[in-house]
Design an enzyme around this catalytic site. Structure first.
Site, PDB file in Angstrom:
ATOM      1  N   LYS A 186      39.657  37.702  45.626  1.00 20.59           N
ATOM      2  CA  LYS A 186      39.435  38.865  45.664  1.00 20.59           C
ATOM      3  C   LYS A 186      38.961  39.770  47.102  1.00 20.59           C
ATOM      4  O   LYS A 186      38.231  39.911  47.455  1.00 20.59           O
ATOM      5  CB  LYS A 186      39.618  40.252  44.321  1.00 20.59           C
ATOM      6  CG  LYS A 186      40.775  39.921  43.391  1.00 20.59           C
ATOM      7  CD  LYS A 186      41.582  39.876  43.390  1.00 20.59           C
ATOM      8  CE  LYS A 186      42.959  39.691  41.896  1.00 20.59           C
ATOM      9  NZ  LYS A 186      42.842  38.531  41.388  1.00 20.59           N
TER      10      LYS A 186
HETATM   11  C1  LIG Z   1      43.581  38.547  39.922  1.00 24.84           C
HETATM   12  C2  LIG Z   1      44.487  39.723  39.214  1.00 24.84           C
HETATM   13  C3  LIG Z   1      43.919  40.248  37.670  1.00 24.84           C
HETATM   14  C4  LIG Z   1      42.597  39.540  36.789  1.00 24.84           C
HETATM   15  O1  LIG Z   1      41.482  39.270  37.370  1.00 24.84           O
HETATM   16  P1  LIG Z   1      40.548  38.308  37.606  1.00 24.84           P
HETATM   17  O2  LIG Z   1      39.171  38.632  38.105  1.00 24.84           O
HETATM   18  O3  LIG Z   1      41.129  37.168  37.990  1.00 24.84           O
HETATM   19  O4  LIG Z   1      40.696  38.114  35.383  1.00 24.84           O
HETATM   20  C5  LIG Z   1      44.738  40.937  36.996  1.00 24.84           C
HETATM   21  N1  LIG Z   1      45.461  41.424  37.920  1.00 24.84           N
HETATM   22  C6  LIG Z   1      45.886  41.697  39.152  1.00 24.84           C
HETATM   23  C7  LIG Z   1      46.935  41.746  39.832  1.00 24.84           C
HETATM   24  C8  LIG Z   1      45.902  40.289  39.937  1.00 24.84           C
HETATM   25  O5  LIG Z   1      45.917  40.318  41.001  1.00 24.84           O
END
Ligand SMILES: *Cc1c(COP(=O)(O)O)cnc(C)c1O
Length: 394
Positions: A186
């Site tokens: 992210k």
């Molecule tokens: C990455 C993501 C999540 C979940 O996040 P994690 O930290 O991987 O559990 C939820 N919603 C969206 C839109 C994402 O891109």
């Protein structure tokens, strides 16, 4: 999008502080930690920057969604409107809350439209899980107005949109509650982590209690604390939070690089007649983690993706055929397959998820191609893409 591309001595230094002088648990143990409180520090940085009254860190973005739903009072039998173009966690969190996902149409912003939301509302609808896909959102004024008119909780999944704004307001802080993800890929990475954002005292209190077995977090003797509600363990560790403290201070740099790299690609693509762009409702607020384009037909989109692959261009996404981000490709969700019986199995008139028809979303996503914007690109990486565009696009 990936903040890990800028990992350096600063992240190492932050983690070393926890290992050398601190303690890995985010609460209490005051005597052991020499005043090292990384989770608290990151929460303060987030609150100051967005701004928002409360940011509560948890172990992942998925945990943040579960915590946000519980904290906002969404549970058994409640319907939650969700887009078909999202990460599967958006749906899992609703189902695991005992609630019922109701899919609605997206528009050319690649996010839920106000009209799509309105059409999916029933007397049991309690919330909208609005997902700011690929770095930016949609028509938030209209979406907020629909939610307010129908008394629905607006939960903003800003897991892919850290640093993005809409008319000056941080995505994730427009609705009653919002979430960030700080997983490995992210915009900001803690290794694993997430955050629940809210300006609402009650939601914040529920969130910190729910994500730590209901602890009220009053005083400094954990064993003596009260437990006003039941909860679970979605705590972040101090080591993950420490990585985030270093990363968060790079957010402006990350946004600046992404925006410049995205602009270079977008300016080049603008000259081709067959290419149109995802509609941005606030171009200045885009976090620029992705560039998304529409081709005239699904066949042409697939051909372009193949040609980009042949030209050695990575980070190209055709979501319509990719089994991570589009409902059409999730047979386990269609069947609500799990290892154990789910609360939703007890709801007799729940939607049949194998029969969901979203023609407008299909029409758009089948023509959508997205480019991941990377922080590590040099001039040559950008030139390579522009040269490939020149031979592929008309
Ligand atoms: C990455 C993501 C999540 C979940 O996040 P994690 O930290 O991987 O559990 C939820 N919603 C969206 C839109 C994402 O891109």
């Amino acid at each position: 999008m990936p903040g890990f591309e800028l990992f350096d001595h600063q992240e190492k230094q932050q983690v070393a502080e926890v290992m050398d002088q601190g303690f890995t648990f985010r609460y209490n143990f005051d005597g052991l930690r020499n005043d090292v409180w990384k989770a608290r520090e990151l929460e303060q940085l987030i609150c100051q920057r967005l701004p928002v009254k409360h940011a509560h860190l948890v172990s992942s973005g998925t945990a943040a969604l579960s915590t946000a739903l519980a904290a906002a009072g969404i549970g058994a039998g409640d319907e939650v409107i969700v887009p078909p173009f999202t990460f599967v966690a958006s749906v899992e969190a609703i189902v695991l809350a005992g609630a019922v996902p109701v899919f609605a149409e997206i528009d050319d912003t690649l996010t839920l439209s106000a009209a799509g939301i309105e059409a999916a509302i029933t007397p049991r609808t309690r919330a909208v899980n609005f997902v700011h896909m690929c770095g930016t959102g949609g028509d938030m004024d209209a979406v907020k107005a629909v939610c307010d008119r129908h008394n629905l909780v607006l939960l903003e999944d800003a897991c892919q949109a850290t640093g993005a704004t809409y008319k000056g307001q941080a995505l994730g802080t427009i609705g009653q509650v919002g979430t960030f993800s700080f997983d490995s890929v992210k915009t900001i990475s803690c290794g694993e982590g997430g955050a629940v954002l809210t300006n609402d005292e009650r939601i914040h209190q529920n969130a910190h209690q729910y994500s730590d077995h209901g602890h009220d977090h009053i005083g400094n003797d954990r064993g003596a604390e009260d437990h006003p509600i039941m909860g679970t363990n979605y705590r972040i560790s101090e080591m993950n939070a420490a990585v985030g403290v270093a990363q968060w201070q790079k957010l402006d740099r990350i946004l600046e690089i992404q925006r410049a790299n995205k602009a270079a690609l977008k300016d080049a693509l603008a000259q081709y007649d067959e290419v149109t762009f995802r509609r941005l409702t606030d171009p200045d607020g885009d976090n620029a983690g992705f560039l998304s384009i529409f081709l005239p037909t699904p066949a042409r989109a697939q051909e372009v993706v193949r040609q980009l692959g042949d030209a050695g261009i990575g980070g190209v996404f055709y979501w319509y055929a990719n089994n991570w981000h589009y409902l059409k490709n999730w047979p386990h969700i269609h069947a609500m397959h799990s290892s154990a019986r789910l609360p939703i199995d007890l709801i007799k008139d729940r939607p049949d998820y194998s029969e969901i028809a979203l023609p407008q979303s299909d029409e758009l996503i089948s023509r959508t191609v997205s480019f991941l914007i990377q922080l590590s690109w040099d001039e040559a990486e950008i030139e390579k893409r522009l040269a490939a565009f020149h031979t592929i696009f008309h």
